[in-house]
Design an enzyme around this catalytic site. Structure first.
Site, PDB file in Angstrom:
ATOM      1  N   ASN A   9       0.871  -1.176   0.000  1.00  0.00           N
ATOM      2  CA  ASN A   9       0.000   0.000   0.000  1.00  0.00           C
ATOM      3  C   ASN A   9       0.906   1.223   0.000  1.00  0.00           C
ATOM      4  O   ASN A   9       1.499   1.554   1.022  1.00  0.00           O
ATOM      5  CB  ASN A   9      -0.905  -0.019   1.240  1.00  0.00           C
ATOM      6  CG  ASN A   9      -1.743   1.246   1.378  1.00  0.00           C
ATOM      7  OD1 ASN A   9      -1.875   2.025   0.441  1.00  0.00           O
ATOM      8  ND2 ASN A   9      -2.302   1.468   2.556  1.00  0.00           N
ATOM      9  N   LYS A  11       0.175   4.311  -0.285  1.00  0.00           N
ATOM     10  CA  LYS A  11      -0.431   5.495   0.341  1.00  0.00           C
ATOM     11  C   LYS A  11      -0.186   6.733  -0.543  1.00  0.00           C
ATOM     12  O   LYS A  11      -0.111   6.621  -1.766  1.00  0.00           O
ATOM     13  CB  LYS A  11       0.059   5.659   1.776  1.00  0.00           C
ATOM     14  CG  LYS A  11      -0.163   4.389   2.605  1.00  0.00           C
ATOM     15  CD  LYS A  11       0.025   4.588   4.073  1.00  0.00           C
ATOM     16  CE  LYS A  11      -0.239   3.289   4.816  1.00  0.00           C
ATOM     17  NZ  LYS A  11      -0.179   3.466   6.282  1.00  0.00           N
ATOM     18  N   HIS A  96      -9.553   1.284   4.971  1.00  0.00           N
ATOM     19  CA  HIS A  96      -8.300   1.480   5.703  1.00  0.00           C
ATOM     20  C   HIS A  96      -8.534   2.434   6.867  1.00  0.00           C
ATOM     21  O   HIS A  96      -9.343   3.365   6.771  1.00  0.00           O
ATOM     22  CB  HIS A  96      -7.223   2.033   4.765  1.00  0.00           C
ATOM     23  CG  HIS A  96      -5.846   1.969   5.348  1.00  0.00           C
ATOM     24  ND1 HIS A  96      -5.392   2.889   6.259  1.00  0.00           N
ATOM     25  CD2 HIS A  96      -4.841   1.072   5.165  1.00  0.00           C
ATOM     26  CE1 HIS A  96      -4.152   2.572   6.606  1.00  0.00           C
ATOM     27  NE2 HIS A  96      -3.800   1.470   5.960  1.00  0.00           N
ATOM     28  N   GLU A  98      -6.959   4.849   7.969  1.00  0.00           N
ATOM     29  CA  GLU A  98      -6.754   6.258   7.651  1.00  0.00           C
ATOM     30  C   GLU A  98      -7.979   6.849   6.958  1.00  0.00           C
ATOM     31  O   GLU A  98      -8.331   8.011   7.182  1.00  0.00           O
ATOM     32  CB  GLU A  98      -5.494   6.401   6.791  1.00  0.00           C
ATOM     33  CG  GLU A  98      -4.226   6.114   7.582  1.00  0.00           C
ATOM     34  CD  GLU A  98      -3.047   5.652   6.739  1.00  0.00           C
ATOM     35  OE1 GLU A  98      -2.024   5.288   7.339  1.00  0.00           O
ATOM     36  OE2 GLU A  98      -3.145   5.654   5.488  1.00  0.00           O
ATOM     37  N   GLU A 168      -5.339  -4.728  10.673  1.00  0.00           N
ATOM     38  CA  GLU A 168      -4.306  -3.746  10.971  1.00  0.00           C
ATOM     39  C   GLU A 168      -4.558  -3.124  12.336  1.00  0.00           C
ATOM     40  O   GLU A 168      -5.448  -2.281  12.477  1.00  0.00           O
ATOM     41  CB  GLU A 168      -4.311  -2.648   9.906  1.00  0.00           C
ATOM     42  CG  GLU A 168      -4.005  -3.155   8.510  1.00  0.00           C
ATOM     43  CD  GLU A 168      -3.647  -2.018   7.564  1.00  0.00           C
ATOM     44  OE1 GLU A 168      -2.553  -2.058   7.001  1.00  0.00           O
ATOM     45  OE2 GLU A 168      -4.450  -1.084   7.413  1.00  0.00           O
ATOM     46  N   GLY A 174       2.703   2.477  11.021  1.00  0.00           N
ATOM     47  CA  GLY A 174       3.655   3.567  10.886  1.00  0.00           C
ATOM     48  C   GLY A 174       4.296   4.014  12.184  1.00  0.00           C
ATOM     49  O   GLY A 174       4.979   5.031  12.226  1.00  0.00           O
ATOM     50  N   SER A 214       3.349  -2.167  10.494  1.00  0.00           N
ATOM     51  CA  SER A 214       4.801  -2.216  10.643  1.00  0.00           C
ATOM     52  C   SER A 214       5.372  -3.613  10.408  1.00  0.00           C
ATOM     53  O   SER A 214       6.245  -4.076  11.135  1.00  0.00           O
ATOM     54  CB  SER A 214       5.220  -1.681  12.022  1.00  0.00           C
ATOM     55  OG  SER A 214       4.845  -0.331  12.168  1.00  0.00           O
TER      56      SER A 214
END
Length: 251
Positions: A9, A11, A96, A98, A168, A174, A214
């Site tokens: 991904n 991003k 996702h 985000e 996730e 991150g 991660s």
């Protein structure tokens, strides 16, 4: 036998020339190995058609990072599932954390996106996961179960069978923190049991569940060795061909 998958991904990273270069590097690296998993790169909308022209679709799958919850119309700036499919992409990341956090995506929105993705021949990579506060308050199982039920359980068994799930833990995306191998296995096993409760054992056993958060070459092998971890949805480590291939070859 469910598929093993490593999906990148990207991003909001790479310009078009940078993205094409990276895609070529991954494509070339894959040509030299006998990958024991399906490999996918999910790239910015602007890159899709160009990247599709430089990769071998037999070795490397292509996906978008999102799509709209409408098929067409007066939705300035949005990219529809038919548009994504027209570029040659076969996958799309949906839900996702985000997107949920920054853009307010709801279960209702995601149900519409999933339906349109499937209608246009795209395979959704559907993301689920809890934030740190929810884990610390021992609500992580409830949160993940609700995300699955509210976002996907309107589907028929046949359509659900086309979904890839990606767990996730939001607190690990991150941050450099990673769920332990046992934490990942515990949640993946729980997710499979939730799917089994709705659709039965066969559908649950055939559902690929990826770990994101991660995941890198140094920890991928141990994570992927767990029986319910079927691969990874890779963020930062997917932005360099060498590190991404280090995860692909962990199988």
């Amino acid at each position: 036998m469910r598929k093993k998958i490593v999906a990148g991904n990207w991003k909001m990273n790479t310009t078009l020339p940078e993205g094409v270069k990276l895609a070529k590097e991954v494509n070339e690296a894959l040509a030299g190995v006998n990958a024991k998993c399906d490999v996918i790169i999910c790239v910015p909308f602007t890159h899709l058609a160009s990247v599709n022209n430089v990769i071998d679709a037999n070795k490397l799958g292509l996906g978008a990072e999102n799509c709209a919850d409408h098929k067409s119309g007066a939705y300035t700036g949005e990219i529809s599932a038919p548009m994504v499919a027209s570029t040659g992409a076969k996958y799309v990341i949906l839900g996702h954390s985000e997107r949920r956090q920054y853009y307010g995506e709801t279960a209702e929105t995601l149900r519409a996106k999933v339906a349109l993705a499937l209608e246009n021949g795209l395979t959704p990579i559907f993301c689920i996961g809890e934030v740190l506060e929810e884990r610390e308050n021992n609500k992580h199982f409830d949160v993940v179960k609700a995300q699955i039920e509210e976002g996907l359980f309107n589907l028929s068994a046949e359509d659900f069978g086309k979904i890839i799930l990606a767990y996730e833990p939001v607190w690990a995306i991150g941050t450099g923190k990673t769920a332990t191998d046992d934490q990942a296995q515990e949640m993946h096993h729980f997710i499979r049991s939730v799917v089994e409760g709705k659709y039965g054992k066969e559908v649950a056993e055939n559902t690929s569940i990826l770990y994101g958060g991660s995941c890198k070459p140094s920890n991928a092998k141990a994570l992927f060795a767990k029986p319910d971890v079927d691969g990874g949805l890779i963020g930062g480590a997917a932005l360099e061909a060498e590190s991404f291939m280090g995860i692909v070859t962990a199988f």
